[in-house]
Design an enzyme around this catalytic site. Structure first.
Site, PDB file in Angstrom:
ATOM      1  N   ASN A  36       1.027  -1.291  -0.026  1.00 45.81           N
ATOM      2  CA  ASN A  36      -0.088   0.122   0.000  1.00 45.81           C
ATOM      3  C   ASN A  36       0.917   1.381  -0.085  1.00 45.81           C
ATOM      4  O   ASN A  36       1.474   1.721   1.020  1.00 45.81           O
ATOM      5  CB  ASN A  36      -0.907  -0.022   1.070  1.00 45.81           C
ATOM      6  CG  ASN A  36      -1.795   1.178   1.445  1.00 45.81           C
ATOM      7  OD1 ASN A  36      -1.855   1.892   0.290  1.00 45.81           O
ATOM      8  ND2 ASN A  36      -1.912   1.681   2.539  1.00 45.81           N
ATOM      9  N   TRP A  37       0.970   1.842  -1.138  1.00 44.24           N
ATOM     10  CA  TRP A  37       1.845   3.261  -1.283  1.00 44.24           C
ATOM     11  C   TRP A  37       1.395   4.211  -0.522  1.00 44.24           C
ATOM     12  O   TRP A  37       2.009   5.270  -0.314  1.00 44.24           O
ATOM     13  CB  TRP A  37       1.856   3.383  -3.005  1.00 44.24           C
ATOM     14  CG  TRP A  37       2.875   2.653  -3.745  1.00 44.24           C
ATOM     15  CD1 TRP A  37       3.659   1.384  -3.127  1.00 44.24           C
ATOM     16  CD2 TRP A  37       3.278   2.598  -5.006  1.00 44.24           C
ATOM     17  NE1 TRP A  37       4.185   0.619  -4.166  1.00 44.24           N
ATOM     18  CE2 TRP A  37       3.969   1.698  -5.279  1.00 44.24           C
ATOM     19  CE3 TRP A  37       2.809   3.644  -5.834  1.00 44.24           C
ATOM     20  CZ2 TRP A  37       4.531   1.281  -6.642  1.00 44.24           C
ATOM     21  CZ3 TRP A  37       3.398   3.408  -7.213  1.00 44.24           C
ATOM     22  CH2 TRP A  37       4.311   2.383  -7.441  1.00 44.24           C
ATOM     23  N   LYS A  38       0.101   4.324  -0.107  1.00 41.97           N
ATOM     24  CA  LYS A  38      -0.580   5.631   0.482  1.00 41.97           C
ATOM     25  C   LYS A  38      -0.188   6.655  -0.451  1.00 41.97           C
ATOM     26  O   LYS A  38      -0.423   6.349  -1.661  1.00 41.97           O
ATOM     27  CB  LYS A  38       0.019   5.762   1.909  1.00 41.97           C
ATOM     28  CG  LYS A  38       0.001   4.299   2.687  1.00 41.97           C
ATOM     29  CD  LYS A  38       0.169   5.027   4.088  1.00 41.97           C
ATOM     30  CE  LYS A  38       0.461   3.678   4.832  1.00 41.97           C
ATOM     31  NZ  LYS A  38       0.206   3.491   6.455  1.00 41.97           N
ATOM     32  N   GLU A  83      -6.580   4.941   7.872  1.00 41.53           N
ATOM     33  CA  GLU A  83      -6.490   6.567   7.467  1.00 41.53           C
ATOM     34  C   GLU A  83      -7.473   7.154   6.957  1.00 41.53           C
ATOM     35  O   GLU A  83      -7.944   8.199   7.380  1.00 41.53           O
ATOM     36  CB  GLU A  83      -5.136   6.591   6.830  1.00 41.53           C
ATOM     37  CG  GLU A  83      -3.863   6.338   7.486  1.00 41.53           C
ATOM     38  CD  GLU A  83      -2.612   5.675   6.732  1.00 41.53           C
ATOM     39  OE1 GLU A  83      -2.836   5.767   5.546  1.00 41.53           O
ATOM     40  OE2 GLU A  83      -1.654   5.052   7.506  1.00 41.53           O
ATOM     41  N   GLY A 139       2.248   1.800  10.782  1.00 43.11           N
ATOM     42  CA  GLY A 139       3.329   2.979  10.580  1.00 43.11           C
ATOM     43  C   GLY A 139       3.946   3.535  11.924  1.00 43.11           C
ATOM     44  O   GLY A 139       4.505   4.492  11.978  1.00 43.11           O
ATOM     45  N   HIS A 182      -9.450   1.778   4.674  1.00 48.60           N
ATOM     46  CA  HIS A 182      -7.959   1.754   5.456  1.00 48.60           C
ATOM     47  C   HIS A 182      -8.334   2.597   6.674  1.00 48.60           C
ATOM     48  O   HIS A 182      -8.878   3.753   6.743  1.00 48.60           O
ATOM     49  CB  HIS A 182      -7.123   2.314   4.353  1.00 48.60           C
ATOM     50  CG  HIS A 182      -5.796   2.298   5.077  1.00 48.60           C
ATOM     51  ND1 HIS A 182      -5.235   3.117   6.001  1.00 48.60           N
ATOM     52  CD2 HIS A 182      -4.752   1.227   4.844  1.00 48.60           C
ATOM     53  CE1 HIS A 182      -4.101   2.891   6.334  1.00 48.60           C
ATOM     54  NE2 HIS A 182      -3.588   1.503   5.801  1.00 48.60           N
ATOM     55  N   SER A 232       3.174  -2.433  10.242  1.00 51.43           N
ATOM     56  CA  SER A 232       4.566  -2.636  10.442  1.00 51.43           C
ATOM     57  C   SER A 232       5.128  -3.689   9.831  1.00 51.43           C
ATOM     58  O   SER A 232       6.205  -4.373  10.635  1.00 51.43           O
ATOM     59  CB  SER A 232       4.889  -2.251  11.728  1.00 51.43           C
ATOM     60  OG  SER A 232       4.512  -0.669  12.121  1.00 51.43           O
ATOM     61  N   GLU A 281      -5.958  -4.786  10.450  1.00 47.38           N
ATOM     62  CA  GLU A 281      -4.648  -3.849  10.825  1.00 47.38           C
ATOM     63  C   GLU A 281      -4.922  -3.319  11.892  1.00 47.38           C
ATOM     64  O   GLU A 281      -5.738  -2.136  12.081  1.00 47.38           O
ATOM     65  CB  GLU A 281      -4.665  -2.970   9.677  1.00 47.38           C
ATOM     66  CG  GLU A 281      -4.455  -3.562   8.113  1.00 47.38           C
ATOM     67  CD  GLU A 281      -3.928  -2.533   7.245  1.00 47.38           C
ATOM     68  OE1 GLU A 281      -2.824  -2.981   6.777  1.00 47.38           O
ATOM     69  OE2 GLU A 281      -4.433  -1.307   6.890  1.00 47.38           O
ATOM     70  N   GLY A 291       2.399  -1.371   4.358  1.00 52.29           N
ATOM     71  CA  GLY A 291       2.601   0.154   3.809  1.00 52.29           C
ATOM     72  C   GLY A 291       4.256   0.620   3.686  1.00 52.29           C
ATOM     73  O   GLY A 291       4.492   0.209   2.559  1.00 52.29           O
ATOM     74  N   GLY A 292       4.828   1.083   4.928  1.00 49.78           N
ATOM     75  CA  GLY A 292       5.968   1.753   4.555  1.00 49.78           C
ATOM     76  C   GLY A 292       7.217   0.820   3.878  1.00 49.78           C
ATOM     77  O   GLY A 292       7.813   1.294   3.100  1.00 49.78           O
TER      78      GLY A 292
HETATM   79  C1  PEP Z   1      -1.140   0.223   5.897  1.00 54.14           C
HETATM   80  O1  PEP Z   1      -0.949   1.055   5.358  1.00 54.14           O
HETATM   81  O2  PEP Z   1      -1.827  -0.377   5.574  1.00 54.14           O
HETATM   82  C2  PEP Z   1      -0.072  -0.302   6.776  1.00 54.14           C
HETATM   83  C3  PEP Z   1       0.107  -1.507   7.352  1.00 54.14           C
HETATM   84  O3  PEP Z   1       1.274   0.398   6.706  1.00 54.14           O
HETATM   85  P1  PEP Z   1       2.613   0.160   7.757  1.00 54.14           P
HETATM   86  O4  PEP Z   1       2.746  -1.386   6.968  1.00 54.14           O
HETATM   87  O5  PEP Z   1       3.566   1.204   7.266  1.00 54.14           O
HETATM   88  O6  PEP Z   1       2.264  -0.161   8.911  1.00 54.14           O
END
Ligand code: PEP
Length: 268
Positions: A23-25, A113, A189, A111, A228, A183, A249-250
């Site tokens: 997930n590039w956000k 966010e 994050g 999501h 994460s 999640e 994500g990251g």
């Molecule tokens: C996400 O954006 O869905 C996510 C899990 O982010 P991260 O891996 O950075 O925690």
């Protein structure tokens, strides 16, 4: 609607094929997307030798680039949101048929966010999940508890509400097309990860909730963990029997990292 040739088959009844989706956000210009794809494909084995499906969830503006670059390599391309209506007076919005026309195969919905910053409600998500399915997109429905809910022992109540509401308009026979991403918000994050046992417990609970609708179909629903996930912690999490992959994500912004996570999935 344009046919979607790279759409992955529904997981076989004999076993769920894991999915690792990045997930590039809000990252990725079109130029960056093109560069990323060429690097990712350099790190990934051929589709037939991958232990998991691989996906990239990009911003609207780069989706056609992702489709063009990744379709032949059988990497799933997903959006990160959409509107529930097909068309209408919703300035700034994008609908499911618009995504499907581009060749996009999936869409992340709910999501945390978006739930936090855009007030996305379970009721609205219910409509979005149904609309995505109607357009031939695979929804990746995100659910998870906040830190306060986690500490108050409220995780199951929160998950029950989100899963039941989110799937309310999905006909039983389409349940296996939906992927669910567990999640925990406190792990997104933050560098904090749920332990493999916590992920397994929550995901088994989510599978049981889907099982209240149809036990046989719940066994075919892919339920991912997100929060994460990194190349170093992925193998232990992905080894859990109910964890069918990860939403990353990251760490997914590094194509080598996403490929490492995808190739660390234990054979099933
Ligand atoms: C996400 O954006 O869905 C996510 C899990 O982010 P991260 O891996 O950075 O925690």
């Amino acid at each position: 609607m344009t046919a979607n040739p790279a759409r992955p088959a529904e997981p076989a009844a004999s076993g769920r094929r894991p999915l690792i989706a990045g997930n590039w956000k809000m990252w990725g210009t079109r130029a960056e997307a093109r560069q990323y794809c060429s690097r990712l494909l350099g790190f990934l084995p051929d589709a037939s030798r991958r232990p998991a499906d691989v996906g990239v969830c990009g911003p609207f503006t780069a989706l056609d680039v992702l489709v063009e670059e990744l379709r032949d390599a059988e990497v799933l391309v997903a959006a990160q949101n959409m509107h529930a209506e097909e068309t209408g007076a919703f300035t700034g919005e994008v609908s499911a048929p618009m995504l499907a026309e581009l060749g996009v195969q999936g869409v992340v919905l709910g999501h945390s966010e978006r739930r936090e910053y855009d007030n996305e409600s379970d009721r609205a998500l219910q409509e979005k999940v149904a609309a995505a399915l109607a357009a031939g997109l695979q929804p990746i429905l995100c659910v998870g508890e906040s830190e306060e809910e986690h500490e108050a022992g409220d995780t199951q109540r929160k998950l029950r509400h989100q899963v039941q509401e989110g799937l309310a308009k999905v006909p039983d026979e389409q349940l296996p097309v939906v992927a669910i991403a567990y999640e925990p918000i406190w792990a997104i994050g933050t560098g904090l990860t749920a332990t493999p046992e916590q992920a397994q417990t929550a995901i088994a609970f989510i599978r049981a909730l889907v099982g209240d609708r149809s036990k046989e179909r719940a066994e075919r629903v892919r339920i991912l963990y997100g929060g994460s996930v990194k190349p170093d912690n992925a193998p232990e999490i992905l080894a859990q029997p109910d964890v069918d992959g990860a939403l990353v994500g990251g760490a997914s912004l590094d194509p080598a990292g996403l490929a490492r996570i995808a190739t660390a999935v234990p054979e099933r």
